[in-house]
Design a protein around this motif. Structure first.
Motif, PDB file in Angstrom:
ATOM      1  N   ASP A   1       2.095  -8.557  -0.295  1.00 41.29           N
ATOM      2  CA  ASP A   1       3.035  -7.897  -0.310  1.00 41.29           C
ATOM      3  C   ASP A   1       3.878  -7.449  -1.238  1.00 41.29           C
ATOM      4  OD1 ASP A   1       1.802  -7.701   2.991  1.00 41.29           O
ATOM      5  OD2 ASP A   1       2.488  -9.183   3.212  1.00 41.29           O
ATOM      6  N   LYS A   2       4.060  -8.486  -2.020  1.00 41.56           N
ATOM      7  CA  LYS A   2       5.148  -8.553  -2.839  1.00 41.56           C
ATOM      8  C   LYS A   2       4.743  -7.324  -4.102  1.00 41.56           C
ATOM      9  CE  LYS A   2       6.654 -13.178  -2.890  1.00 41.56           C
ATOM     10  NZ  LYS A   2       7.092 -14.763  -3.706  1.00 41.56           N
ATOM     11  N   GLU A   3       3.538  -6.846  -4.410  1.00 39.28           N
ATOM     12  CA  GLU A   3       2.819  -5.479  -4.975  1.00 39.28           C
ATOM     13  C   GLU A   3       3.532  -4.258  -4.212  1.00 39.28           C
ATOM     14  OE1 GLU A   3       1.696  -5.541  -7.751  1.00 39.28           O
ATOM     15  OE2 GLU A   3       1.158  -7.666  -8.352  1.00 39.28           O
ATOM     16  N   TRP A   4       3.975  -4.257  -3.332  1.00 39.62           N
ATOM     17  CA  TRP A   4       3.887  -3.009  -2.853  1.00 39.62           C
ATOM     18  C   TRP A   4       5.593  -2.837  -2.241  1.00 39.62           C
ATOM     19  CZ3 TRP A   4       0.932   0.617  -0.710  1.00 39.62           C
ATOM     20  CH2 TRP A   4      -0.531   0.605  -1.021  1.00 39.62           C
ATOM     21  N   ARG A   5       6.009  -3.640  -2.960  1.00 43.68           N
ATOM     22  CA  ARG A   5       7.989  -3.777  -2.322  1.00 43.68           C
ATOM     23  C   ARG A   5       8.283  -3.613  -4.031  1.00 43.68           C
ATOM     24  NH1 ARG A   5       8.188  -9.894  -0.104  1.00 43.68           N
ATOM     25  NH2 ARG A   5       6.821  -8.527   1.691  1.00 43.68           N
ATOM     26  N   GLU A   6       8.010  -3.136  -5.581  1.00 41.51           N
ATOM     27  CA  GLU A   6       8.200  -2.590  -6.279  1.00 41.51           C
ATOM     28  C   GLU A   6       8.399  -1.150  -5.645  1.00 41.51           C
ATOM     29  OE1 GLU A   6       8.189  -1.864 -11.096  1.00 41.51           O
ATOM     30  OE2 GLU A   6       6.586  -2.062  -9.728  1.00 41.51           O
ATOM     31  N   HIS A   7       9.446  -0.001  -6.288  1.00 42.76           N
ATOM     32  CA  HIS A   7       9.258   1.118  -5.391  1.00 42.76           C
ATOM     33  C   HIS A   7      10.218   2.136  -6.260  1.00 42.76           C
ATOM     34  CE1 HIS A   7      12.504   0.783  -3.092  1.00 42.76           C
ATOM     35  NE2 HIS A   7      12.204  -0.555  -2.085  1.00 42.76           N
TER      36      HIS A   7
ATOM     37  N   GLY B   1      13.913  -8.444   1.747  1.00 48.78           N
ATOM     38  CA  GLY B   1      13.454  -8.998   1.524  1.00 48.78           C
ATOM     39  C   GLY B   1      13.789  -9.023   0.191  1.00 48.78           C
ATOM     40  N   SER B   2      12.570  -9.102  -1.361  1.00 49.44           N
ATOM     41  CA  SER B   2      12.103  -9.533  -2.511  1.00 49.44           C
ATOM     42  C   SER B   2      12.331  -8.861  -3.583  1.00 49.44           C
ATOM     43  CB  SER B   2      10.309 -10.149  -3.240  1.00 49.44           C
ATOM     44  OG  SER B   2       9.574  -9.084  -2.819  1.00 49.44           O
ATOM     45  N   THR B   3      12.382  -7.058  -3.656  1.00 51.29           N
ATOM     46  CA  THR B   3      13.342  -6.771  -4.133  1.00 51.29           C
ATOM     47  C   THR B   3      14.442  -5.481  -3.820  1.00 51.29           C
ATOM     48  OG1 THR B   3      11.559  -4.672  -3.985  1.00 51.29           O
ATOM     49  CG2 THR B   3      11.295  -6.025  -5.330  1.00 51.29           C
TER      50      THR B   3
ATOM     51  N   VAL C   1       8.438   5.950  -3.062  1.00 54.65           N
ATOM     52  CA  VAL C   1       6.781   5.563  -2.728  1.00 54.65           C
ATOM     53  C   VAL C   1       6.665   3.760  -3.691  1.00 54.65           C
ATOM     54  CG1 VAL C   1       4.747   6.404  -4.104  1.00 54.65           C
ATOM     55  CG2 VAL C   1       5.948   8.139  -3.161  1.00 54.65           C
ATOM     56  N   PRO C   2       5.583   2.541  -3.406  1.00 57.32           N
ATOM     57  CA  PRO C   2       5.688   2.108  -3.992  1.00 57.32           C
ATOM     58  C   PRO C   2       4.975   2.265  -5.321  1.00 57.32           C
ATOM     59  CG  PRO C   2       4.965   1.810  -1.513  1.00 57.32           C
ATOM     60  CD  PRO C   2       5.386   3.414  -2.068  1.00 57.32           C
ATOM     61  N   THR C   3       5.456   1.959  -6.239  1.00 57.87           N
ATOM     62  CA  THR C   3       4.601   1.937  -7.627  1.00 57.87           C
ATOM     63  C   THR C   3       3.515   2.242  -7.601  1.00 57.87           C
ATOM     64  OG1 THR C   3       6.950   1.697  -8.452  1.00 57.87           O
ATOM     65  CG2 THR C   3       4.950   1.201 -10.279  1.00 57.87           C
ATOM     66  N   CYS C   4       2.885   0.471  -6.913  1.00 58.13           N
ATOM     67  CA  CYS C   4       1.865   0.119  -7.113  1.00 58.13           C
ATOM     68  C   CYS C   4       1.079   1.755  -7.253  1.00 58.13           C
ATOM     69  CB  CYS C   4       1.167  -0.541  -6.834  1.00 58.13           C
ATOM     70  SG  CYS C   4       0.952  -0.641  -4.760  1.00 58.13           S
ATOM     71  N   SER C   5       1.257   2.305  -5.984  1.00 58.07           N
ATOM     72  CA  SER C   5       0.113   3.507  -5.395  1.00 58.07           C
ATOM     73  C   SER C   5       0.233   4.992  -6.587  1.00 58.07           C
ATOM     74  CB  SER C   5       1.862   4.225  -4.402  1.00 58.07           C
ATOM     75  OG  SER C   5       0.403   5.104  -3.597  1.00 58.07           O
ATOM     76  N   MET C   6       0.580   4.596  -7.498  1.00 55.50           N
ATOM     77  CA  MET C   6       1.221   5.998  -7.991  1.00 55.50           C
ATOM     78  C   MET C   6       0.199   6.118  -9.153  1.00 55.50           C
ATOM     79  SD  MET C   6       5.283   5.509  -8.684  1.00 55.50           S
ATOM     80  CE  MET C   6       6.947   5.941  -7.402  1.00 55.50           C
ATOM     81  N   ALA C   7       0.257   5.142  -9.715  1.00 57.00           N
ATOM     82  CA  ALA C   7      -1.270   5.323 -11.342  1.00 57.00           C
ATOM     83  C   ALA C   7      -2.379   6.097 -10.780  1.00 57.00           C
ATOM     84  CB  ALA C   7      -1.132   3.330 -11.510  1.00 57.00           C
ATOM     85  N   GLY C   8      -2.599   6.150  -9.618  1.00 62.44           N
ATOM     86  CA  GLY C   8      -4.066   7.195  -9.726  1.00 62.44           C
ATOM     87  C   GLY C   8      -4.563   6.666  -8.135  1.00 62.44           C
ATOM     88  N   PRO C   9      -5.977   7.085  -7.280  1.00 56.65           N
ATOM     89  CA  PRO C   9      -6.228   6.723  -6.248  1.00 56.65           C
ATOM     90  C   PRO C   9      -7.403   5.428  -6.711  1.00 56.65           C
ATOM     91  CG  PRO C   9      -7.641   8.574  -6.904  1.00 56.65           C
ATOM     92  CD  PRO C   9      -6.081   8.427  -8.141  1.00 56.65           C
ATOM     93  N   TRP C  10      -7.320   4.897  -5.976  1.00 57.94           N
ATOM     94  CA  TRP C  10      -8.151   3.311  -6.101  1.00 57.94           C
ATOM     95  C   TRP C  10      -9.544   3.903  -5.332  1.00 57.94           C
ATOM     96  CZ3 TRP C  10      -4.250   0.933  -2.604  1.00 57.94           C
ATOM     97  CH2 TRP C  10      -3.016   0.239  -3.700  1.00 57.94           C
TER      98      TRP C  10
ATOM     99  N   MET D   1      11.249  -1.195   2.276  1.00 54.11           N
ATOM    100  CA  MET D   1      10.582  -1.216   1.792  1.00 54.11           C
ATOM    101  C   MET D   1      10.656  -2.171   0.537  1.00 54.11           C
ATOM    102  SD  MET D   1      10.291   2.830   0.431  1.00 54.11           S
ATOM    103  CE  MET D   1       9.302   2.761  -0.331  1.00 54.11           C
ATOM    104  N   GLY D   2      11.587  -2.662   0.386  1.00 54.97           N
ATOM    105  CA  GLY D   2      11.484  -4.115  -0.332  1.00 54.97           C
ATOM    106  C   GLY D   2      10.885  -5.714   0.400  1.00 54.97           C
ATOM    107  N   ALA D   3      10.702  -5.364   1.609  1.00 51.73           N
ATOM    108  CA  ALA D   3       9.789  -6.436   2.587  1.00 51.73           C
ATOM    109  C   ALA D   3       9.302  -5.700   2.706  1.00 51.73           C
ATOM    110  CB  ALA D   3      11.717  -6.819   3.295  1.00 51.73           C
ATOM    111  N   TYR D   4       8.719  -4.827   2.757  1.00 51.46           N
ATOM    112  CA  TYR D   4       7.206  -4.382   3.344  1.00 51.46           C
ATOM    113  C   TYR D   4       6.076  -5.547   3.579  1.00 51.46           C
ATOM    114  CZ  TYR D   4       4.434  -1.694   5.963  1.00 51.46           C
ATOM    115  OH  TYR D   4       3.243  -0.712   6.426  1.00 51.46           O
ATOM    116  N   LYS D   5       5.743  -5.594   4.550  1.00 58.80           N
ATOM    117  CA  LYS D   5       4.511  -6.578   5.122  1.00 58.80           C
ATOM    118  C   LYS D   5       2.930  -5.696   5.755  1.00 58.80           C
ATOM    119  CE  LYS D   5       6.231 -10.622   5.613  1.00 58.80           C
ATOM    120  NZ  LYS D   5       6.936 -11.875   6.694  1.00 58.80           N
ATOM    121  N   LEU D   6       2.505  -5.341   4.387  1.00 60.22           N
ATOM    122  CA  LEU D   6       1.040  -4.297   4.856  1.00 60.22           C
ATOM    123  C   LEU D   6       0.568  -5.045   6.643  1.00 60.22           C
ATOM    124  CD1 LEU D   6      -1.272  -4.839   1.803  1.00 60.22           C
ATOM    125  CD2 LEU D   6       0.007  -2.725   2.812  1.00 60.22           C
TER     126      LEU D   6
END
Length: 563
Positions: A451-457, A410-412, A461-470, A429-434
């Motif tokens: 998809d790239k936003e989900w690859r930092e983890h 993947g990209s990470t 857990v992907p980092t983009c998912s941690m700051a709070g619920p959308w 997880m570093g290559a994950y595609k939704l």
């Protein structure tokens, strides 16, 4: 991450917490009264995540702290602390019921099994099947407080939750606020229970789900089989005798009723077509579903539309990956460093072949290697990663059924110091595609669909998912924009680039990291200590941020991604 980068990021995150503590202390507290004593602190409840435990594992390894004990450290600073006993792989609803029971019943001696959890009724169509009578559950363990203390009106708590623990507490707060639930648990059907929770601090919580669930499934059904058998083997004995308690006895996954049933037969029955473990897997009440992107964005977050207006919310995010740059394919990647860049010269050394092919390629007016590279780029992609992805995809397509798949590049990639147990899934997880379903749900919630936003983890857990619920009902802000420290707002305390999913609870062996973890939890304690008993500011009116003396009024540069 280099030592200097880690130190700089640590200073930013710790600095944000310190600034918020100073802000709350200076602007929200009443002036101290002469001769007044500090009021007693409300207990901190440390809530474990998926596969978590309460009592020290094997009598020595703590969930919060590893070889040290975070609960004891917080207690030494004057905090009453509670470590509840809840299901490691259960759904957020079941864990919420267990958490309520641990705090409101029992004697908190950490050893006695005398709590009967009220889960309510099994909802038709959910796949739930409860045993009768309900099994006894282990009491919570408390520090620096009277074991006879009971949670209730006028006795609120602070929750500090790791991973799934954050979503479990969110669900619990939702049930308390609502005062009813379709499962008809007696805990939540007597009307709203407001003021029972003062704050929630989440660490690495998948507020919008984690890609790790799908990555594990993609690795092959062999993993599911292994997990199922592990759960069965651990549940074969009575809870008191278990090395690790999965707490699924209420779902029929407990000791065999007949003492003559051996372990092999027990596992075969449990994992059979109509076995208790198979029913648990298929139901909509289990921790695997409740940690997935579909399960959280499409389930948990649909039920919990907004945070409680009575609770202070704080989140901490973590990352343990580095970006892998796209390395363009070059001639040397095909032929090696020692071969001439001109394929004509190379082919000339092949008797009877160089003159024909070399001349043919020369007529095209192209460098032969460039021609081949261009052809491969058009076929597979411009980068070496594209070629690797093509190769791995073809390998996985031809693997026999039941063989775990090879993770796709993947990209990470994981940092060199990531917990070794996370490495296999980390590459996936570093290559994950939704999936299309995930992309649809995430888009509707206002989250990132790239998809790239989900690859930092952080390894889990992907980092983009941690700051709070959308979602429209959730407001996530940075410390610099905090709305007066009032309840009902998710305050993002920043992203820790120097810790992975295990580091942030002290499950590490590097003395320097352990020291940083202790400092982090002590800062969290100071933050909770600074919270006002009641909001001082009318809802919707933000307090103006005043920079600490000698500082800047601008942002700290932590910058979060999606609000």
């Amino acid at each position: 991450m280099s030592t200097s980068d880690s130190t700089q990021n640590q200073a930013l995150v710790f600095g944000e917490i310190d600034r918020l503590v100073e802000h709350l202390t200076r602007q929200l507290h009443r002036p101290p009264t002469i001769g007044a004593t500090n009021p007693p602190k409300d207990p901190i409840v440390l809530v474990p995540g998926f596969m978590g435990w309460s009592s020290p594992l094997l009598g020595a390894y703590n969930y919060f702290g590893g070889l040290i004990n975070i609960a004891e450290i917080l207690a030494s600073q004057g905090w009453p602390v509670i470590c509840p006993h809840i299901g490691p792989v259960s759904s957020n609803y079941e864990r919420a019921c267990e958490l309520y029971a641990s705090l409101a019943h029992g004697s908190m001696d950490g050893t006695t099994y005398d709590i009967v959890v009220d889960y309510g009724i099994a909802i038709p169509g959910s796949g739930l099947v409860y045993t009768d009578p309900r099994p006894l559950r282990k009491q919570a363990t408390c520090f620096n407080m009277d074991p006879s203390w009971r949670w209730g009106e006028g006795r609120p708590v602070h929750f500090v939750a790791h991973s799934q623990g954050g979503n479990t507490v969110r669900f619990l707060i939702h049930l308390l606020d609502k005062g009813s639930c379709v499962e008809k648990s007696g805990y939540f059907c007597g009307g709203p229970k407001r003021g029972w929770v003062r704050s929630l601090v989440t660490l690495a919580t998948p507020h919008n789900g984690s890609s790790i669930i799908n990555v594990l499934e993609d690795l092959g059904k062999a993993d599911d089989l292994l997990v199922d058998r592990m759960i069965c083997a651990a549940s074969y004995q009575h809870p008191v005798s278990r090395i690790f308690d999965f707490c699924l006895d209420h779902r029929g996954i407990g000791p065999p009723t007949a003492p003559t049933v051996d372990l092999q037969d027990y596992v075969t029955t449990m994992c059979g077509e109509n076995g208790a473990l198979t029913r648990w897997r298929r139901s909509s009440y289990n921790g695997f579903l409740d940690n997935s992107i579909v399960g959280v964005v499409g389930g948990v977050n649909q039920a919990i539309r907004e945070p409680s207006k009575d609770v202070y919310y704080f989140t901490l995010s973590f990352a343990a990956t580095i970006g892998l740059p796209g390395i363009e394919m070059e001639a040397r990647d095909l032929w090696g460093e020692g071969v001439s860049d001109n394929l004509e010269a190379f082919l000339a050394g092949v008797p009877g072949l160089g003159a024909v092919l070399g001349g043919w390629v020369g007529k095209l007016g192209l460098n032969a290697l460039s021609f081949v590279v261009t052809l491969l780029r058009e076929t597979f992609g411009r980068t070496l990663q594209d070629v690797a992805i093509w190769a791995v995809t073809r390998i996985n397509a031809r693997l026999p059924p039941g063989i775990p798949k090879v993770p796709t590049p993947g990209s990470t990639v994981p940092r060199f110091d990531m917990f070794p147990g996370f490495l296999i899934v980390s590459y996936g997880m570093g290559a994950y595609k939704l999936t299309p379903k995930e992309r649809e749900l995430v888009k509707a919630a206002g989250g990132p669909t790239d998809d790239k936003e989900w690859r930092e983890h952080d390894g889990v857990v992907p980092t983009c998912s941690m700051a709070g619920p959308w979602g429209k009902g959730n407001v996530v802000v940075r410390v610099n924009d905090v709305l007066g420290g009032r309840p009902g707002v998710w305050v993002d305390l920043g992203k820790c680039d120097w810790m992975d999913h295990a580091d942030c609870i002290g499950s590490c062996f590097n003395p320097a990291t352990v020291s940083e973890v202790v400092r982090l939890y002590l800062r969290i304690g100071k933050l909770l200590d600074a919270l006002p008993a009641q909001p001082r500011q009318p809802a919707g009116v933000p307090l103006q941020w005043e920079a600490p003396r000698g500082g800047s009024g601008g942002g700290m540069g932590i910058g979060y991604r999606w609000y």
